[in-house]
Design a protein around this motif. Structure first.
Motif, short mmCIF file in Angstrom:
data_model
loop_
_atom_site.label_atom_id
_atom_site.label_comp_id
_atom_site.label_asym_id
_atom_site.label_seq_id
_atom_site.Cartn_x
_atom_site.Cartn_y
_atom_site.Cartn_z
N TRP A 1 -2.94 -1.05 -2.99
CA TRP A 1 -2.44 -2.35 -2.85
C TRP A 1 -1.95 -2.53 -1.60
O TRP A 1 -0.94 -1.25 -0.86
N ASP A 2 -1.92 -3.46 -0.03
CA ASP A 2 -1.45 -3.00 1.19
C ASP A 2 -0.06 -4.54 0.52
O ASP A 2 0.44 -4.98 0.25
N LEU A 3 1.33 -2.77 0.50
CA LEU A 3 2.16 -3.67 0.06
C LEU A 3 3.08 -4.29 1.78
O LEU A 3 4.12 -4.50 1.89
N SER A 4 3.02 -3.92 2.80
CA SER A 4 3.06 -4.84 4.21
C SER A 4 3.48 -5.85 4.06
O SER A 4 4.39 -6.76 4.46
N GLY A 5 2.82 -6.55 2.91
CA GLY A 5 3.31 -7.79 3.11
C GLY A 5 4.52 -8.80 2.37
O GLY A 5 5.56 -9.37 2.92
N THR B 1 10.72 -1.04 3.95
CA THR B 1 9.13 -1.04 4.39
C THR B 1 7.80 -0.90 3.37
O THR B 1 8.32 -0.54 2.31
N ALA B 2 7.12 -0.84 3.52
CA ALA B 2 5.72 -1.46 2.23
C ALA B 2 6.22 0.40 1.91
O ALA B 2 6.13 0.61 0.34
N SER C 1 -1.92 0.01 6.66
CA SER C 1 -3.04 -0.11 7.39
C SER C 1 -2.28 -0.07 8.33
O SER C 1 -1.23 -0.36 8.92
N ALA C 2 -3.10 0.86 9.31
CA ALA C 2 -2.64 0.86 11.73
C ALA C 2 -2.75 -0.07 11.64
O ALA C 2 -1.75 -0.32 12.44
N CYS C 3 -3.51 -1.53 11.47
CA CYS C 3 -2.65 -2.40 11.75
C CYS C 3 -1.47 -3.00 11.04
O CYS C 3 -1.37 -3.90 12.22
N SER C 4 -0.92 -2.72 10.73
CA SER C 4 0.30 -2.95 9.49
C SER C 4 2.09 -2.23 9.93
O SER C 4 2.14 -1.33 11.00
N ASP C 5 2.40 -3.44 10.79
CA ASP C 5 4.05 -2.83 12.14
C ASP C 5 5.01 -3.58 10.83
O ASP C 5 5.09 -4.54 10.77
N ASP C 6 6.04 -2.72 10.21
CA ASP C 6 7.02 -3.04 9.85
C ASP C 6 8.02 -2.73 10.48
O ASP C 6 9.07 -3.51 10.45
N THR C 7 7.88 -2.79 12.02
CA THR C 7 9.29 -2.89 13.17
C THR C 7 9.51 -4.47 13.42
O THR C 7 8.53 -4.92 13.97
N LEU D 1 0.46 -0.51 -0.07
CA LEU D 1 0.32 -0.10 -0.16
C LEU D 1 0.53 1.23 -0.07
O LEU D 1 1.43 1.44 0.96
N LEU D 2 0.29 1.72 -0.74
CA LEU D 2 1.43 2.91 -0.99
C LEU D 2 0.93 3.84 1.30
O LEU D 2 1.71 4.13 1.93
N GLY D 3 -0.62 3.61 0.69
CA GLY D 3 -0.67 3.88 2.31
C GLY D 3 -0.94 1.76 3.34
O GLY D 3 -1.66 1.27 2.75
#
Length: 553
Positions: free
Chosen positions: A516-520, A49-50, A17-23, A13-15
């Motif tokens: 797209w949610d790119l956090s994955g 990061t995403a 979601s609040a539940c995503s955490d790349d830390t 995601l360019l953005g």
């Protein structure tokens, strides 16, 4: 298949979601490899990061790159973008002062104005059938070639299976089922059940038909055992087709390689006085062939030219054992564009595989800041012509820049996870090598567990570039986001987006999406980078598991 005998047998995601955490979470396995002792590893890890992945992904998948077809302006723009990125990231040219490795390709384009006649039926190109030739001839003919059904078209001594036994197919056209005998007969103990072996791949079937001396080879398409719809066949096997340059100009290949839709095949079998379902059932029980008393004719008119494409190779030299390398792979190419289409004509290939390529670039940017550097060298090999049969990686494996006996491991990234974070990691070809021990540790840092792939019947281990390394005995890992979403919000997003992504495979709708949610992807790229660093710092090289067919010689 027995050990390295495979090489002889086959000569998601360019953005955010609040539940995503790349830390990153602290590792509970600090007593294993050396990652936890890297002074700034956590900072380097967190830089993937995403937000970092989105710009190169969007760029590579833009119309500007024209679908990244090899040997086109799309390739030129892609190579310039990749080499500029690696240079700015401080990676050294990996091929004797160059970031590029030339890959000599033979481009053959069949005239779409063709039809195939079998018995009294005439089948239309792309609607009912596709046909092509690997031979460097302006015109290739099948003229009233006798048809023979050869079941799955498999000659596998280690499975005591030979569909060609006692059969002379010289000058004839063989009709072949897709996948292998275990797929729809999983409880029989034949082959590896629903898990596809290499014998189920279309590439093997054409190769074996060629070794048997057949004039033509036609595969019957069925969506479930093939793992993709007819549209994929029609799009992928039409237009320019690439192969590696061969000394015999393709003379050792069958003259015509083709596919029939299931409806078309059923008509053919009926005209032959045979019931397709009954013949297929017999072919599942044991080696089988059946003369069809029909003849096939088709004329393939070719345009062909020799051309040069390129792999991209960039290295971060190791601090102690710089001659030993961990190689990350991804493929930069896709299907280009089709001027005959109305409206959108560009196969942008955002998911397949701008995702893996963009992840590679962001990983390189992260690795450059790692201090101290890994003991062994970290190399990115971004290859060409994967969509045409793993040609770029196959060429590299046959002409390695880094000797295979100095290649410690391969980690592959293809069509990465655009469906958000997951609790699990799907290991394609699970159980093949010790690399999964490193992967388990890296997944544990993220609170994830390892699972097998969802669809082993699709044969994904044999469908991406790591396979070229595996055939050379190099332990090769292909792992991606699994099927268990990280949270409820991701589950809702995943349910909606999965339909879109799946339906756009090899279609013009495979485009970058702002939602797209790119956090994955970030999650998986962090994990795979950790695997690579750990392997690069380990005392011993990883090995294949005992049951693997890919042992080093």
């Amino acid at each position: 298949m027995k050990k390295i005998l495979l090489s002889a047998l086959i000569p998601a995601l360019l953005g955010v979601s609040a539940c995503s955490d790349d830390t990153p979470k602290p590792s509970s396995s600090s007593d294993q490899q050396a990652t936890a002792t890297q002074s700034n590893f956590d900072d380097v890890y967190a830089s993937i990061t995403a937000k970092a992945i989105a710009p190169p992904l969007k760029k590579l998948a833009s119309d500007e790159f024209e679908g990244r077809l090899p040997t086109t302006k799309g390739e030129e723009k892609t190579l310039a973008y990749l080499t500029d990125w690696f240079e700015k990231a401080g990676f050294k040219p990996g091929n004797q002062g160059s970031y590029l490795q030339q890959v000599e390709l033979m481009e053959i384009t069949a005239d779409p104005d063709m039809a195939m006649t079998i018995g009294e039926n005439t089948f239309r190109y792309k609607e009912d059938m596709v046909a092509s030739s690997k031979r460097e001839q302006k015109q290739v003919n099948l003229d009233k070639s006798d048809l023979v059904f050869v079941g799955y078209g498999v000659n596998a001594p280690e499975y005591d299976w030979n569909d060609y036994e006692g059969l002379d197919v010289k000058g004839k056209t063989v009709v072949i089922l897709v996948n292998d005998p275990g797929f729809e007969n999983a409880e029989s103990g034949k082959f590896q059940g629903k898990t596809m072996t290499y014998y189920g791949r279309w590439s093997y079937k054409y190769e074996e038909a060629s070794r048997q001396g057949a004039a033509g080879a036609i595969i019957v398409h069925e969506t479930a055992p093939a793992s993709y719809p007819w549209s994929v066949v029609a799009n992928s096997w039409s237009g320019p087709q690439y192969g590696l340059v061969s000394q015999d100009k393709g003379a050792s290949r069958v003259a015509v390689e083709g596919w029939l839709t299931l409806d078309a095949a059923q008509k053919v079998f009926a005209d032959a006085g045979l019931d397709f379902a009954e013949q297929k059932a017999k072919a599942q029980q044991g080696p089988y062939h059946q003369a069809m008393d029909l003849q096939a004719s088709v004329t393939v008119k070719n345009r062909f030219k020799k051309s040069t494409s390129h792999n991209v190779i960039a290295t971060l030299p190791g601090s102690e054992k710089s001659d030993e390398h961990v190689i990350f792979t991804a493929h930069w190419d896709h299907l280009g564009k089709d001027d005959s289409l109305q409206g959108d004509q560009i196969y942008n290939g955002a998911h397949d595989n701008a995702t893996g390529t963009a992840a590679s670039l962001v990983m390189a940017n992260a690795l450059k800041d790692l201090s101290p550097r890994p003991k062994r060298s970290m190399t990115f090999l971004i290859v060409t012509a994967e969509e045409q049969g793993l040609l770029g990686s196959k060429y590299y494996a046959d002409h390695p820049v880094i000797p295979m006996d100095k290649t410690v491991a391969n980690i592959n990234m293809d069509a990465m996870n655009v469906l958000g974070k997951t609790k699990d990691v799907a290991v394609v070809g699970k159980g093949k090598s010790e690399l999964e021990t490193y992967l388990e540790k890296a997944a544990e840092r993220q609170g994830r567990t390892l699972t097998g792939e969802d669809r082993p019947e699709a044969g994904y281990y044999y469908r991406s570039d790591h396979f070229s390394f595996a055939k050379q005995g190099v332990p090769a890992l292909y792992a991606e986001g699994g099927s268990e979403p990280a949270d409820e919000a991701t589950a809702k997003y995943r349910k909606r987006m999965n339909v879109i992504v799946t339906g756009c495979y090899h279609q013009v709708c495979d485009e970058f999406r702002d939602d797209w949610d790119l956090s994955g992807i970030a999650q998986d790229a962090q994990m795979l980078m950790e695997v690579g660093v750990d392997v690069a710092n380990a005392e011993k090289w990883p090995t294949w598991s005992e049951q693997s067919e890919f042992q080093r010689q």
